[in-house]
Design an enzyme around this catalytic site. Structure first.
Site, PDB file in Angstrom:
ATOM      1  N   TYR A   2       0.871  -1.177   0.000  1.00  0.00           N
ATOM      2  CA  TYR A   2       0.000   0.000   0.000  1.00  0.00           C
ATOM      3  C   TYR A   2       0.903   1.220   0.000  1.00  0.00           C
ATOM      4  CZ  TYR A   2      -4.142   2.645   1.534  1.00  0.00           C
ATOM      5  OH  TYR A   2      -5.172   3.533   1.624  1.00  0.00           O
TER       6      TYR A   2
ATOM      7  N   ASP B 202     -13.697   6.914  -1.832  1.00  0.00           N
ATOM      8  CA  ASP B 202     -12.770   6.752  -0.713  1.00  0.00           C
ATOM      9  C   ASP B 202     -11.980   8.028  -0.435  1.00  0.00           C
ATOM     10  OD1 ASP B 202     -11.350   5.241   1.200  1.00  0.00           O
ATOM     11  OD2 ASP B 202      -9.713   4.964  -0.217  1.00  0.00           O
ATOM     12  N   ASP B 203     -11.597   8.736  -1.493  1.00  0.00           N
ATOM     13  CA  ASP B 203     -10.762   9.928  -1.305  1.00  0.00           C
ATOM     14  C   ASP B 203     -11.551  11.060  -0.679  1.00  0.00           C
ATOM     15  OD1 ASP B 203      -8.389   8.834  -2.676  1.00  0.00           O
ATOM     16  OD2 ASP B 203      -9.831   8.695  -4.311  1.00  0.00           O
TER      17      ASP B 203
ATOM     18  N   ARG C 286      -5.846  10.712 -10.911  1.00  0.00           N
ATOM     19  CA  ARG C 286      -5.184  11.375  -9.773  1.00  0.00           C
ATOM     20  C   ARG C 286      -4.721  10.296  -8.807  1.00  0.00           C
ATOM     21  NH1 ARG C 286      -7.204  12.205  -4.314  1.00  0.00           N
ATOM     22  NH2 ARG C 286      -5.770  10.482  -4.322  1.00  0.00           N
TER      23      ARG C 286
ATOM     24  N   LYS D 134      -5.774  -1.606  -2.603  1.00  0.00           N
ATOM     25  CA  LYS D 134      -6.909  -1.335  -1.717  1.00  0.00           C
ATOM     26  C   LYS D 134      -7.648  -2.643  -1.413  1.00  0.00           C
ATOM     27  CE  LYS D 134      -6.824   3.288  -1.578  1.00  0.00           C
ATOM     28  NZ  LYS D 134      -6.861   4.151  -0.402  1.00  0.00           N
TER      29      LYS D 134
ATOM     30  N   GLU E  71     -11.965   5.389  -6.630  1.00  0.00           N
ATOM     31  CA  GLU E  71     -10.655   5.672  -6.056  1.00  0.00           C
ATOM     32  C   GLU E  71      -9.794   6.471  -7.034  1.00  0.00           C
ATOM     33  OE1 GLU E  71      -9.935   4.243  -2.810  1.00  0.00           O
ATOM     34  OE2 GLU E  71      -8.431   5.818  -2.962  1.00  0.00           O
ATOM     35  N   ASP E  72      -9.244   7.540  -6.569  1.00  0.00           N
ATOM     36  CA  ASP E  72      -8.243   8.315  -7.296  1.00  0.00           C
ATOM     37  C   ASP E  72      -8.696   8.772  -8.681  1.00  0.00           C
ATOM     38  OD1 ASP E  72      -6.934   7.826  -4.998  1.00  0.00           O
ATOM     39  OD2 ASP E  72      -5.151   6.930  -5.865  1.00  0.00           O
TER      40      ASP E  72
ATOM     41  N   ASN F 188      -0.420  11.963   0.041  1.00  0.00           N
ATOM     42  CA  ASN F 188       0.268  10.682  -0.157  1.00  0.00           C
ATOM     43  C   ASN F 188       0.946  10.650  -1.518  1.00  0.00           C
ATOM     44  OD1 ASN F 188      -0.764   9.506   2.263  1.00  0.00           O
ATOM     45  ND2 ASN F 188      -2.751   9.366   1.247  1.00  0.00           N
TER      46      ASN F 188
HETATM   47  O1  LIG Z   1      -4.148   5.406  -0.969  1.00  0.00           O
HETATM   48  C1  LIG Z   1      -3.876   6.067   0.055  1.00  0.00           C
HETATM   49  O2  LIG Z   1      -2.885   5.894   0.733  1.00  0.00           O
HETATM   50  C2  LIG Z   1      -4.866   7.114   0.522  1.00  0.00           C
HETATM   51  C3  LIG Z   1      -5.647   7.613  -0.609  1.00  0.00           C
HETATM   52  O3  LIG Z   1      -6.728   7.135  -0.905  1.00  0.00           O
HETATM   53  C4  LIG Z   1      -5.044   8.618  -1.485  1.00  0.00           C
HETATM   54  O4  LIG Z   1      -4.051   9.246  -1.118  1.00  0.00           O
HETATM   55  O5  LIG Z   1      -5.548   8.776  -2.590  1.00  0.00           O
HETATM   56 MG   LIG Z   2      -7.081   7.365  -3.013  1.00  0.00          MG
END
Ligand SMILES: O=C([O-])CC(=O)C(=O)O
Ligand SMILES: [Mg+2]
Length: 648
Positions: free
Chosen positions: A145, A311-312, A198, A216, A288-289, A453
């Protein structure tokens, strides 16, 4: 002798033995075979375990990561499965294997090689991989991760080896459902999807962003016990605007600029409905992202009609608010006593700000007043009402203040005097020593979260935060930092990462068969997380429980969500929706519906559904529907077979 995929032959004795144990006659289409096969299918549909160990023979047993136990196969299993002699004589326990895994990982100097070792382990022996992860979270999480997964995404074209998840491209428009049907698992309950625009704070990584859904979902299993075969990582490839990738000969995605506008939206619409068609209305879809703009749009568009969350926006919000709840035990302040300054006005910042407002509202503060306590700055400086209209899109406008424009962050901090400073800007070093010192001037315990991150994008290091505030800061970061030695005191700052939240939320949502996810769920998750923080965590400098206890945190979150879900029945699938779903999937609704009434002991009910990280027996079992009952097996050494048996 019959042909074997590997080098030739499987002894007839072994085949006969297994067939007899299974009750299968040598003709595959015999009535006995058909009956057993139907039984096996029904059993799998109910338990969710797709692979029947006894149906796979010989070397294939070792080649299947879901069945392989390496040297942990017993003598009896080796004989019955036809793998005797394919392995060295030694028998090992899973614990011995775990020790070897740790030794192997530590031999690698480079993080990317450690990552590749773990990818390889997952491809070789799934249960061992997940046990290793789940029992060594602090050591393994930074590898599978953040931060290493960020590096893996950047090098994805170089390290891509074999399929793990689906790539659906914009050219599949009109056929997304057919692509989904190529995924071999029929019982998917959770999807993590990205379009790679992103990735963490690293920007547009196109199809290389696939590492994120994979990482994830590894945590879904390791931290919440969700079965691996129920998890599906998906990359929707609509191109990339990353010039370096477009020119990189190793790039593995579509070599074209991102498709945007109506075509992109229609593609995502088709994707969402194809998921429902393939796996049912209550399939969890974690976004996600995605790029900022799309993340908010899709959340608003789909949140009430699909079982989805971002999630973000929401996961990160819950972890930050959980940390802020925990901080009240140090500062003695309530949410309403704070002035919160966000730097960055993207998914994370807006998500946290909105949830902070919800938390204040839950404490009886009116919404307008709550919003008034939250300030925000983006790349152009403080968000003020004097900004161009287009600048204040979405929820940004709620946090714009009647204030003269200020561009410089130090000036902003001097002027606003926040008690909490939260970085979600993906700009390393943005919290300069002067800014941190300023925070410490008028706050006895300044709260600073550097959430971007991976570690390389954090707004400041843990060390800088403590050094520039005389050690008084209450600090968290999104990615891990090593402990800080401040004047001889070892401080272990916690990791405010959404990994504390999304696995538990997913477990609660999947288990209760929710068909959409209200925002309350994330406030519940934040509170449950804060409740898991012990005094000794706070004393050691962390607002979060140790990473090694995330499994417990996930379970508590899931219990909280289950209570909420049953209290708010309208978010669960109706009996009719259940009937339709299971009718379509050919599953006996009767058997499954029996789990539907509200469970009394919710924790026990959830625990009963979790993945087993320990090896299970590979000896064949049989059952009579509906209750699986183990069949007596007789381990017979092939050499002791009689003449008659040999020729069966
Ligand atoms: O993935 C991770 O560490 C946390 C997160 O969702 C991000 O930064 O987009
Ligand atoms: Mg993320």
């Amino acid at each position: 002798m019959s042909q074997n995929l590997w080098n030739g032959t499987v002894s007839k004795q072994t085949q006969c033995l297994t067939n007899r144990i299974l009750g299968v006659s040598s003709a595959n289409n015999s009535p006995t075979h058909k009956k057993k096969d139907a039984g096996i299918r029904q059993y799998h549909e109910v338990t969710g375990d797709i692979i029947c160990p006894s149906m796979v023979q010989g070397i294939d047993h070792l080649r299947d990561p879901r069945l392989n136990k390496g040297l942990a196969f017993t003598l009896e299993e080796r004989q019955v499965l036809g793998i005797h002699g394919l392995q060295p004589a030694r028998f090992k326990t899973q614990e011995e294997q775990l020790e070897l895994c740790k030794i192997s990982i530590n031999r690698y100097q480079e993080d990317l090689n450690k990552y590749l070792y773990l990818v390889d382990l997952q491809d070789r022996n799934e249960r061992l991989f997940f046990k290793l992860l789940s029992e060594n979270v602090e050591m393994m999480m930074p590898i599978v991760y953040t931060p290493t997964v960020g590096l893996a995404c950047q090098k994805f074209g170089l390290i891509y080896r074999r399929p793990r998840g689906l790539f659906v491209t914009i050219h599949d428009r009109g056929h997304v459902y057919d692509v989904l049907r190529n995924w071999p698992e029929p019982d998917v309950r959770a999807i993590v999807v990205t379009d790679g625009e992103r990735i963490l704070g690293l920007g547009d990584l196109g199809a290389c962003g696939m590492g994120i859904p994979v990482g994830k979902l590894a945590l879904y299993t390791a931290l919440a016990g969700i079965h691996p075969h129920q998890c599906l990582p998906i990359m929707v490839d609509v191109g990339t605007n990353n010039k370096d990738l477009l020119e990189d000969p190793l790039y593995i995605g579509l070599r074209q600029k991102r498709v945007t506008g109506a075509e992109y939206d229609e593609f995502i619409d088709e994707f969402m409905s194809a998921i429902v068609k393939r796996y049912g209305q209550n399939t969890l879809i974690q976004f996600e992202d995605f790029g900022n703009h799309n993340a908010f749009r899709f959340l608003d568009k789909y949140r009430d009609s699909y079982c989805t969350f971002n999630d973000d926006i929401q996961g990160t919000a819950a972890v930050a608010v959980g940390g802020l709840y925990a901080s009240t035990r140090i500062t003695g302040k309530t949410f309403a006593d704070h002035k919160i300054m966000f730097v960055g006005a993207g998914e994370a910042a807006i998500g946290i700000a909105d949830l902070c407002c919800k938390a204040m509202e839950a404490d009886g503060i009116p919404q307008a007043e709550a919003r008034g306590k939250i300030w925000m700055a983006d790349i152009d400086g403080l968000l003020t009402t004097t900004r161009k209209v287009g600048d204040l899109h979405g929820h940004k406008k709620f946090y714009a203040k009647d204030h003269s424009p200020v561009k410089n962050l130090l000036e902003i901090v001097k002027e606003i005097k926040p008690t909490i400073l939260i970085g979600a800007s993906a700009t390393p070093g943005l919290f300069t020593p002067e800014i941190l010192q300023e925070m410490a001037k008028y706050n006895e315990r300044p709260i600073v979260f550097a959430l971007s991150n991976p570690t390389s994008r954090a707004e400041c290091t843990a060390e800088a935060a403590f050094k520039n505030t005389e050690g008084r800061v209450i600090f968290s970061s999104g990615s891990p930092f090593p402990p800080v030695n401040y004047n001889g005191k070892i401080i272990k700052p916690g990791q405010g990462n959404n990994a504390y939240i999304f696995p538990g939320v997913a477990l609660g949502v999947i288990a209760t068969l929710m068909h959409h996810i209200p925002d309350d769920v994330f406030l519940i998750a934040a509170r449950e997380l804060a409740a898991c923080v012990r005094d000794e965590d706070l004393e050691s400098g962390s607002l979060y429980p140790p990473l090694d206890s995330v499994r417990e945190v996930s379970l508590r979150i899931a219990v909280g969500i289950t209570k909420y879900a049953y209290a708010k029945e309208n978010i669960l699938m109706s009996a009719e929706e259940m009937r339709q779903k299971y009718h379509r999937e050919g599953i006996a609704a009767k058997g499954l519906a029996s789990t539907y009434p509200e469970p009394e002991d919710k924790r026990k009910w959830l625990e009963g559904q979790l993945y087993n990280f320990n090896y299970e027996s590979s000896m064949p079992i049989t059952w009579s529907w509906p209750q699986p009952t183990p069949m007596k097996t007789r381990a017979v050494k092939p050499t002791k077979l009689t003449e008659k048996e040999e020729t069966c």
